[in-house]
Design a protein around this motif. Structure first.
Motif: not given
Length: 295
Positions: A1-20, A41-43
């Motif tokens: 999948m050619n995933t870059p190592l740091t492509p997007a923020p990993f938000r502190v869980p529960g802080s982004d309103g993502s719900g269930r 970590l690449d998935f």
């Protein structure tokens, strides 16, 4: 999948309103740090790709101080070698997954893939060959002979390079044990996401093989795992996420990550009647014996 190592923020869980549907909230930290013995970590989590360093930062904040990043095909194994160079909290494992081996064989690419896995495994922070093994749930017919061949080749690579063997075993306990005994196992063998019962746990005790328990040990229907961990040699017990899969109860069905290990460790402590700090220290010691130092 050619995933870059740091492509997007990993938000502190529960802080982004993502719900269930998003990452669960962070648990109470463990009293003694442990390692996540198996993660991917690449998935991506759905269409969100994990930021490796940020994910490990969140894990560190709850007492998960390191992880083993696991490859399961050439692309993810190449990623693993990149990742262990970028973040010292990672060690790595590389392999062709048993369910992928028949596809490589069908394309006439299995031998070349195994040769590249051996070359990647020469990296000093690659400490295991895995995940490899047998999977009778997703593969059948002619594909099984390619699985068996690939498994035997991975065993040989691990032995020649002096590396740990991380086993994927799904609905194939007896056959995995048989192949290990026929080939002669490496010095260190880990049953990743241990899925056996008391009988397999006794075999691992007798053979000196490690049993790595995932979030599945917290599931209500996991009577076999509860029986297994009750008699498992404490010196052979590890813990893992298999993230982003197998999220522990009570968050089953939501994406998993290393920071959720405390739920699994606390369940393991309850099931074995072990004081939590003592279990954490044992897991940390076992992890270093299985893979060497993270330092």
């Amino acid at each position: 999948m050619n995933t870059p190592l740091t492509p997007a923020p990993f938000r502190v869980p529960g802080s982004d309103g993502s719900g269930r549907h998003g990452y669960p909230p962070a648990p109470e930290p463990l009293p003694v740090p442990v390692m996540d013995n198996h993660t991917h970590l690449d998935f991506p989590n759905s269409d969100v790709t994990v930021d490796v360093a940020a994910a490990l930062d969140v894990a560190s904040s709850v007492g998960v101080q390191g992880a083993v990043q696991v490859g399961c095909d050439l692309e993810s194994s190449r990623f693993t070698v990149q990742a262990v160079d970028v973040d010292p909290r990672l060690l790595g494992a590389v392999a062709i997954h048993p369910n992928d081996a028949p596809d490589y064989a069908a394309r006439g690419e299995l031998e070349a893939a195994l040769a590249e896995i051996e070359a990647l495994a020469a990296h000093p922070r690659i400490r295991a060959i895995g995940e490899t093994g047998l999977d009778f749930f997703r593969t059948e017919g002619e594909g099984l002979q390619h699985q068996r061949y690939s498994f035997r080749r991975h065993i040989d690579i691990a032995k020649r390079l002096g590396l740990t063997l991380q086993i994927h075993d799904r609905d194939a306990h007896d056959d995995v044990v048989q192949v290990l005994r026929e080939e002669g196992p490496p010095d260190r063998v880990v049953f990743h996401c241990f899925s056996g019962d008391e009988q397999l746990a006794r075999t691992c005790n007798n053979e000196g093989w490690y049993m790595s328990f995932a979030g599945t040990v917290t599931f209500k229907n996991a009577a076999n795992l509860r029986a297994a961990i009750a008699i498992a040699d404490p010196a052979r017990v590890l813990v893992e996420t298999d993230a982003p899969f197998l999220t522990p109860h009570p968050f089953r069905g939501r994406p998993n990550a290393s920071y959720l290990i405390p739920h699994t460790v606390r369940a393991m402590a309850d099931l074995t009647g072990t004081e939590l700090s003592r279990l954490c220290a044992q897991i940390a010691e076992n992890s270093v014996r299985a893979y060497g130092s993270w330092d």
